[in-house]
Scaffold this motif. Structure first.
Motif, PDB file in Angstrom:
ATOM      1  N   THR A   1      32.305  28.274  76.668  1.00 18.47           N
ATOM      2  CA  THR A   1      31.970  29.530  77.333  1.00 18.47           C
ATOM      3  C   THR A   1      32.736  29.652  78.639  1.00 18.47           C
ATOM      4  O   THR A   1      32.734  28.731  79.450  1.00 18.47           O
ATOM      5  CB  THR A   1      30.450  29.601  77.610  1.00 18.47           C
ATOM      6  OG1 THR A   1      29.758  29.474  76.371  1.00 18.47           O
ATOM      7  CG2 THR A   1      30.074  30.927  78.260  1.00 18.47           C
ATOM      8  N   CYS A   2      33.411  30.788  78.837  1.00 24.16           N
ATOM      9  CA  CYS A   2      34.163  31.028  80.069  1.00 24.16           C
ATOM     10  C   CYS A   2      33.172  31.204  81.211  1.00 24.16           C
ATOM     11  O   CYS A   2      32.276  32.036  81.133  1.00 24.16           O
ATOM     12  CB  CYS A   2      35.036  32.276  79.921  1.00 24.16           C
ATOM     13  SG  CYS A   2      35.827  32.752  81.466  1.00 24.16           S
ATOM     14  N   GLU A   3      33.326  30.417  82.280  1.00 23.30           N
ATOM     15  CA  GLU A   3      32.357  30.519  83.369  1.00 23.30           C
ATOM     16  C   GLU A   3      32.505  31.817  84.152  1.00 23.30           C
ATOM     17  O   GLU A   3      31.577  32.266  84.796  1.00 23.30           O
ATOM     18  CB  GLU A   3      32.439  29.298  84.285  1.00 23.30           C
ATOM     19  CG  GLU A   3      33.799  29.011  84.844  1.00 23.30           C
ATOM     20  CD  GLU A   3      33.857  27.630  85.503  1.00 23.30           C
ATOM     21  OE1 GLU A   3      34.922  27.295  86.040  1.00 23.30           O
ATOM     22  OE2 GLU A   3      32.849  26.901  85.482  1.00 23.30           O
ATOM     23  N   PHE A   4      33.676  32.443  84.074  1.00 20.40           N
ATOM     24  CA  PHE A   4      33.887  33.683  84.815  1.00 20.40           C
ATOM     25  C   PHE A   4      33.270  34.912  84.144  1.00 20.40           C
ATOM     26  O   PHE A   4      32.843  35.836  84.810  1.00 20.40           O
ATOM     27  CB  PHE A   4      35.381  33.941  85.006  1.00 20.40           C
ATOM     28  CG  PHE A   4      35.972  33.166  86.142  1.00 20.40           C
ATOM     29  CD1 PHE A   4      35.818  33.598  87.451  1.00 20.40           C
ATOM     30  CD2 PHE A   4      36.689  32.010  85.921  1.00 20.40           C
ATOM     31  CE1 PHE A   4      36.362  32.897  88.511  1.00 20.40           C
ATOM     32  CE2 PHE A   4      37.235  31.289  86.967  1.00 20.40           C
ATOM     33  CZ  PHE A   4      37.070  31.735  88.266  1.00 20.40           C
ATOM     34  N   CYS A   5      33.281  34.960  82.800  1.00 22.04           N
ATOM     35  CA  CYS A   5      32.840  36.183  82.131  1.00 22.04           C
ATOM     36  C   CYS A   5      31.791  35.932  81.046  1.00 22.04           C
ATOM     37  O   CYS A   5      31.309  36.872  80.435  1.00 22.04           O
ATOM     38  CB  CYS A   5      34.035  36.940  81.553  1.00 22.04           C
ATOM     39  SG  CYS A   5      34.776  36.119  80.135  1.00 22.04           S
ATOM     40  N   ARG A   6      31.449  34.679  80.798  1.00 24.40           N
ATOM     41  CA  ARG A   6      30.449  34.281  79.801  1.00 24.40           C
ATOM     42  C   ARG A   6      30.866  34.558  78.361  1.00 24.40           C
ATOM     43  O   ARG A   6      30.026  34.540  77.452  1.00 24.40           O
ATOM     44  CB  ARG A   6      29.073  34.924  80.063  1.00 24.40           C
ATOM     45  CG  ARG A   6      28.503  34.748  81.438  1.00 24.40           C
ATOM     46  CD  ARG A   6      28.393  33.329  81.904  1.00 24.40           C
ATOM     47  NE  ARG A   6      27.490  32.494  81.105  1.00 24.40           N
ATOM     48  CZ  ARG A   6      27.443  31.168  81.194  1.00 24.40           C
ATOM     49  NH1 ARG A   6      28.254  30.544  82.004  1.00 24.40           N
ATOM     50  NH2 ARG A   6      26.608  30.479  80.478  1.00 24.40           N
TER      51      ARG A   6
ATOM     52  N   ASP B   1      37.272  42.108  85.133  1.00 23.55           N
ATOM     53  CA  ASP B   1      38.248  41.723  84.127  1.00 23.55           C
ATOM     54  C   ASP B   1      38.213  40.201  84.024  1.00 23.55           C
ATOM     55  O   ASP B   1      37.651  39.537  84.884  1.00 23.55           O
ATOM     56  CB  ASP B   1      39.636  42.190  84.604  1.00 23.55           C
ATOM     57  CG  ASP B   1      40.644  42.283  83.468  1.00 23.55           C
ATOM     58  OD1 ASP B   1      40.288  41.963  82.321  1.00 23.55           O
ATOM     59  OD2 ASP B   1      41.798  42.667  83.735  1.00 23.55           O
ATOM     60  N   CYS B   2      38.784  39.666  82.983  1.00 24.95           N
ATOM     61  CA  CYS B   2      38.897  38.213  82.907  1.00 24.95           C
ATOM     62  C   CYS B   2      40.194  37.887  82.207  1.00 24.95           C
ATOM     63  O   CYS B   2      40.689  38.665  81.396  1.00 24.95           O
ATOM     64  CB  CYS B   2      37.718  37.579  82.179  1.00 24.95           C
ATOM     65  SG  CYS B   2      37.599  35.804  82.494  1.00 24.95           S
ATOM     66  N   ARG B   3      40.741  36.738  82.539  1.00 25.11           N
ATOM     67  CA  ARG B   3      42.007  36.368  81.936  1.00 25.11           C
ATOM     68  C   ARG B   3      41.847  35.258  80.909  1.00 25.11           C
ATOM     69  O   ARG B   3      42.806  34.627  80.526  1.00 25.11           O
ATOM     70  CB  ARG B   3      42.985  35.939  83.027  1.00 25.11           C
ATOM     71  CG  ARG B   3      43.476  37.125  83.813  1.00 25.11           C
ATOM     72  CD  ARG B   3      44.375  36.673  84.927  1.00 25.11           C
ATOM     73  NE  ARG B   3      45.363  37.691  85.227  1.00 25.11           N
ATOM     74  CZ  ARG B   3      46.338  37.530  86.117  1.00 25.11           C
ATOM     75  NH1 ARG B   3      46.450  36.410  86.768  1.00 25.11           N
ATOM     76  NH2 ARG B   3      47.197  38.500  86.338  1.00 25.11           N
ATOM     77  N   CYS B   4      40.599  34.992  80.517  1.00 24.16           N
ATOM     78  CA  CYS B   4      40.426  33.917  79.542  1.00 24.16           C
ATOM     79  C   CYS B   4      40.898  34.394  78.167  1.00 24.16           C
ATOM     80  O   CYS B   4      40.822  35.578  77.839  1.00 24.16           O
ATOM     81  CB  CYS B   4      38.973  33.460  79.491  1.00 24.16           C
ATOM     82  SG  CYS B   4      37.802  34.697  78.930  1.00 24.16           S
ATOM     83  N   THR B   5      41.437  33.475  77.398  1.00 24.83           N
ATOM     84  CA  THR B   5      41.877  33.767  76.036  1.00 24.83           C
ATOM     85  C   THR B   5      41.539  32.548  75.172  1.00 24.83           C
ATOM     86  O   THR B   5      41.306  31.460  75.695  1.00 24.83           O
ATOM     87  CB  THR B   5      43.407  33.964  75.950  1.00 24.83           C
ATOM     88  OG1 THR B   5      44.042  32.776  76.439  1.00 24.83           O
ATOM     89  CG2 THR B   5      43.877  35.163  76.746  1.00 24.83           C
TER      90      THR B   5
HETATM   91 ZN    ZN Z   1      36.537  34.829  80.801  1.00 24.96          ZN
END
Ligand code: ZN
Length: 269
Positions: free
Chosen positions: A246-251, A213-217
């Protein structure tokens, strides 16, 4: 872990490192609730450069987890035992563990890496920083085609437990089949628990699902961009037709047009 590998295009050794750390994060994250978060961060000098894994409660009996390696293409030859040489890919460095609570200051502890094999390093952190004697066995079975198995077990003794209990657990963990071999052979979480418990009594209490999962928005990306300040954003809006983050956790990639960036400048007033 399969999703993490695909999103980050992880090389086999990097996927072993990321998988071990995110498994530990997910297992330790079981006690989290609400908006609490657990973050395990390795900063090291090996080719992988560092690994970060987060876990949090993603709903009723669901653990959300995400992870990335600084250099996800890091790959080194197998070690002399024919296993992923995670220690060599990771190198020397520190493991920092941070717990973020709903309110109040985050708690953070840091230890030197013992071996860079990750399982041992997490056990060392728990023993020295949290004074909880723990057995940590985490692993990933991967080949060039992907992840075949990933998972692990963490066994901790409660305060007041007999000294011999942790020794028994350590002995069992050392003599049992590797967790990845157990999982590839069809073992479920309870079977892993029973393998590490040996003759000790095991009573299952609760079960949790784990999901990537990722919490980026988009909103969080905008907040980060606002931190660049008025001048920098004005320059960006003028010089580039689109800005990508680009989110480093989920790309996940977020694209902002020059107009979007100008909108951010206006928000800064
Ligand atoms: Zn993310």
């Amino acid at each position: 872990m399969r999703e993490a590998r695909e999103r980050h295009d992880l090389a086999p050794t990097a996927s072993a490192a990321v998988g071990r750390l995110v498994t530990a994060a997910a297992l330790l994250g079981v006690s989290l609730s609400g908006r609490e978060r657990l973050s395990l961060q390795i900063a090291s000098d090996g080719p992988i450069g560092g690994v970060t894994a987060d876990a949090w409660s993603a709903g009723d009996h669901v653990i959300g987890a995400r992870a990335y390696a600084r250099n996800g293409r890091a790959d080194v030859p197998l070690n002399e035992r024919g296993k992923f040489d995670v220690a060599r890919a990771v190198g020397h460095g520190n493991l920092q563990v941070t717990k973020t609570y709903e309110v109040g200051q985050p708690y953070s502890g840091i230890v030197r890496l013992v071996s860079g094999e990750i399982g041992e390093d997490v056990a060392a952190y728990l023993a020295t920083s949290e004074q909880i004697p723990s057995v940590v066995a985490v692993g990933v079975l991967a080949d060039p085609h992907g992840i075949r198995a990933a998972g692990g077990v963490i066994a901790q003794v409660l305060p007041g437990a007999d000294e011999s209990t942790i020794a028994t657990l350590e002995r069992n963990a050392a003599s049992m089949q590797a967790v990845t071999a157990q999982i590839a052979g069809g073992a479920d979480p309870e079977a892993l628990l029973r393998a590490v418990a040996g003759d000790l009594d095991v009573k299952p209490f609760d079960a949790y699902a784990v999901t990537f999962d990722c919490r980026c928005t988009r909103e969080k990306v905008e907040t980060a961009l606002l931190g660049l300040g008025r001048d920098e954003l004005t320059k960006m809006a003028r010089e580039q037709p689109r800005t990508e983050a680009t989110c480093e956790f989920c790309r996940e990639t977020y694209v902002l047009s020059a107009d979007d960036v100008r909108g951010l400048v206006e928000r800064l007033g």
